[in-house]
Design a protein around this motif. Structure first.
Motif, PDB file in Angstrom:
ATOM      1  N   GLY A  13      26.945 -74.769  48.541  1.00  0.00           N
ATOM      2  CA  GLY A  13      26.004 -74.563  49.661  1.00  0.00           C
ATOM      3  C   GLY A  13      25.062 -73.480  49.748  1.00  0.00           C
ATOM      4  O   GLY A  13      23.680 -73.553  49.946  1.00  0.00           O
ATOM      5  N   SER A  14      25.581 -72.307  49.589  1.00  0.00           N
ATOM      6  CA  SER A  14      24.896 -71.045  49.603  1.00  0.00           C
ATOM      7  C   SER A  14      23.976 -70.875  48.293  1.00  0.00           C
ATOM      8  O   SER A  14      22.558 -70.245  48.774  1.00  0.00           O
ATOM      9  CB  SER A  14      25.885 -69.876  49.497  1.00  0.00           C
ATOM     10  OG  SER A  14      26.666 -69.820  48.342  1.00  0.00           O
ATOM     11  N   VAL A 148      24.236 -68.024  59.082  1.00  0.00           N
ATOM     12  CA  VAL A 148      23.602 -69.321  58.878  1.00  0.00           C
ATOM     13  C   VAL A 148      24.108 -70.246  60.336  1.00  0.00           C
ATOM     14  O   VAL A 148      23.453 -71.298  60.594  1.00  0.00           O
ATOM     15  CB  VAL A 148      23.990 -70.326  57.855  1.00  0.00           C
ATOM     16  CG1 VAL A 148      23.517 -69.860  56.476  1.00  0.00           C
ATOM     17  CG2 VAL A 148      25.569 -70.646  57.907  1.00  0.00           C
ATOM     18  N   ASN A 203      33.266 -79.832  47.415  1.00  0.00           N
ATOM     19  CA  ASN A 203      33.586 -79.333  46.440  1.00  0.00           C
ATOM     20  C   ASN A 203      35.303 -79.535  46.258  1.00  0.00           C
ATOM     21  O   ASN A 203      35.902 -78.877  45.475  1.00  0.00           O
ATOM     22  CB  ASN A 203      33.298 -77.799  46.332  1.00  0.00           C
ATOM     23  CG  ASN A 203      33.818 -77.173  47.692  1.00  0.00           C
ATOM     24  OD1 ASN A 203      34.741 -77.763  48.544  1.00  0.00           O
ATOM     25  ND2 ASN A 203      33.377 -76.080  47.836  1.00  0.00           N
ATOM     26  N   LYS A 278      37.304 -76.032  58.416  1.00  0.00           N
ATOM     27  CA  LYS A 278      36.427 -74.919  58.775  1.00  0.00           C
ATOM     28  C   LYS A 278      35.057 -75.401  58.089  1.00  0.00           C
ATOM     29  O   LYS A 278      35.051 -75.784  57.017  1.00  0.00           O
ATOM     30  CB  LYS A 278      36.869 -73.601  58.197  1.00  0.00           C
ATOM     31  CG  LYS A 278      36.371 -72.467  58.702  1.00  0.00           C
ATOM     32  CD  LYS A 278      36.901 -72.085  59.926  1.00  0.00           C
ATOM     33  CE  LYS A 278      35.956 -71.025  60.784  1.00  0.00           C
ATOM     34  NZ  LYS A 278      36.423 -70.659  62.065  1.00  0.00           N
ATOM     35  N   GLU A 279      33.919 -74.997  58.686  1.00  0.00           N
ATOM     36  CA  GLU A 279      32.458 -75.053  58.164  1.00  0.00           C
ATOM     37  C   GLU A 279      31.570 -74.005  58.561  1.00  0.00           C
ATOM     38  O   GLU A 279      31.355 -74.505  60.028  1.00  0.00           O
ATOM     39  CB  GLU A 279      32.255 -76.791  58.236  1.00  0.00           C
ATOM     40  CG  GLU A 279      31.306 -77.254  57.144  1.00  0.00           C
ATOM     41  CD  GLU A 279      31.824 -77.194  55.810  1.00  0.00           C
ATOM     42  OE1 GLU A 279      31.288 -76.476  54.958  1.00  0.00           O
ATOM     43  OE2 GLU A 279      32.740 -78.021  55.479  1.00  0.00           O
ATOM     44  N   SER A 280      31.074 -73.188  58.168  1.00  0.00           N
ATOM     45  CA  SER A 280      30.238 -72.452  59.086  1.00  0.00           C
ATOM     46  C   SER A 280      28.909 -73.104  59.556  1.00  0.00           C
ATOM     47  O   SER A 280      28.137 -72.728  60.288  1.00  0.00           O
ATOM     48  CB  SER A 280      29.672 -71.025  58.193  1.00  0.00           C
ATOM     49  OG  SER A 280      28.994 -71.791  57.048  1.00  0.00           O
ATOM     50  N   LEU A 283      26.029 -78.101  55.188  1.00  0.00           N
ATOM     51  CA  LEU A 283      24.586 -78.427  54.735  1.00  0.00           C
ATOM     52  C   LEU A 283      24.789 -79.913  54.646  1.00  0.00           C
ATOM     53  O   LEU A 283      23.639 -80.595  54.596  1.00  0.00           O
ATOM     54  CB  LEU A 283      24.191 -77.638  53.593  1.00  0.00           C
ATOM     55  CG  LEU A 283      23.245 -77.633  53.093  1.00  0.00           C
ATOM     56  CD1 LEU A 283      22.009 -77.092  53.986  1.00  0.00           C
ATOM     57  CD2 LEU A 283      22.831 -76.972  51.615  1.00  0.00           C
TER      58      LEU A 283
END
Ligand code: GMT
Length: 377
Positions: A13-14, A148, A203, A278-280, A283
């Motif tokens: 994502g990043s 984000v 992933n 966990k998911e900041s 996306l």
């Protein structure tokens, strides 16, 4: 502006966000220099004002660990001087914020560093005592820091006790590429008898809880004819394949592997499943929403800021596969509800996470930094 961008160039994502941002900035007339260890995989077609500066790590025998960080810092400094960079925007704090700091020490105060925090650079690595102080230092020394999601800002402040102001800039989706597509032809292949299609993209790391996807699918497919498409690769994949076999689901689950351009496949899905620990930000959830695909996800990290619970998707507790299955079935069985969620998803992604809006936010932040520079601050 002359803008340098460093990110991890492979799938993730990043790297996707950094590359797409670079392309948007180039569209707006800026000159963009990618300083990365490989060609960013989403870079796509040639654009005259995008340049790529490869970071080639010295593999000298004496080194047990090739010095990627030092080589990167040196390359950043070279490019900053040769290309007269105004801004060096690094994505993912470790080690990029530290490399940028070192580059700045080499070239001088005029180089302005922007660091974007993406998630695991804080929520995983920030818990590692061998890195924590270093991450905090990198953040404090950046000229400007963004994150984000509001949740990631809160976690960074709490965990690392940073004083630095952190700006919220959400991730974005390019609505020129992510929209509901006509996939009737492909649907025929994956769901020949009109089965519902569930999808998961990740992933395959433990944090994604892919086994929950299988649990949910197992329950859903007992109630409605359905198929599951799994996209991506990673360390959990072998265990997931085994789980699929043991449950007797092999005929209904398709592993598509890594896909470079998910914009083409997301529209196949009826529901996107994202059961992460966990998911900041998430996306993938946003990309699904842009294609009109409702999301069933966990109430964790920044996901509630992306997926409005009960409006464009459903959020459940982590590991509550029964609730996830129930919510998925609700969407699949209630056509009116489904259509309303699908419309709301597109609307929300276009309004709140539109590529143009977010690119303008980054541009404004860069300009703010540069005007401070002119004032000598
Ligand atoms: O999801 C991953 O493990 C990859 C990671 C990355 O660095 O590419 O994703 C993080 O950054 C993405 C882009 O900002 C976010 O959408 C993901 O939520 C975030 N992952 C986690 O927080 C686990």
């Amino acid at each position: 502006m002359n803008i340098g961008i460093t990110c991890y160039p492979s799938l993730g994502g990043s790297g996707v966000v950094a590359t797409e941002l670079g392309k948007l900035l180039a569209d707006r007339g800026h000159t963009v220099h990618f300083i990365t260890s490989g060609l960013p995989f989403r870079l796509g077609n040639y654009q005259p004002n995008i340049f790529y500066h490869e970071v080639e790590v010295n593999q000298y025998d004496v080194f047990k660990y090739p010095p990627y960080d030092l080589t990167l810092a040196n390359r950043m400094a070279q490019v900053a001087v040769n290309e007269q960079l105004d801004i060096l925007h690094v994505h993912y704090a470790v080690p990029h914020a530290l490399c940028a700091y070192l580059a700045k020490q080499m070239v001088g105060e005029w180089l302005k560093i922007v660091t974007t925090l993406h998630g695991t650079d804080i929520t995983v690595l920030g818990y590692d005592s061998s890195l924590r102080e270093m991450i905090r230092f990198g953040i404090e020394q950046s000229d400007l820091v963004t994150a984000v999601s509001a949740d990631l800002i809160a976690e960074t402040k709490e965990l690392l006790q940073v004083e630095k102001q952190i700006e919220l800039v959400y991730n974005f989706v390019d609505k020129r590429r992510y929209f509901p597509k006509d996939v009737t032809m492909h649907k025929q292949r994956f769901a020949p008898n009109g089965e519902k299609l569930l999808m998961h993209i990740s992933n395959f790391r433990p944090v994604k809880r892919v086994s929950d996807v299988i649990e949910v699918f197992d329950r859903v497919s007992k109630q409605v004819p359905a198929r599951l498409l799994l996209i991506g690769e990673g360390p959990e994949q072998a265990a997931i394949r085994q789980m699929v076999d043991e449950r007797g689901l092999k005929q209904q689950v398709c592993f598509l592997g890594k896909q470079e351009d998910v914009a083409e496949v997301i529209s196949l899905a009826d529901v996107m499943l994202l059961p992460s620990e966990k998911e900041s930000f998430g996306l993938v959830a946003l990309e699904a929403m842009a294609c009109g695909v409702p999301v069933v996800a966990t109430r964790t990290g920044g996901i509630p800021e992306v997926v409005t619970d009960g409006v464009c998707g459903f959020l459940t507790d982590i590991g509550d596969v029964a609730a996830m299955a129930e919510r998925t079935l609700q969407l699949l069985q209630d056509h009116e509800l489904y259509e309303a969620f699908s419309r709301a998803s597109i609307e929300r992604s276009n309004e709140t996470f539109c590529h143009d809006k977010i690119a303008s936010q980054y541009e404004a932040l860069y300009q703010r930094l540069l005007s401070r520079k002119e004032l000598g601050r």
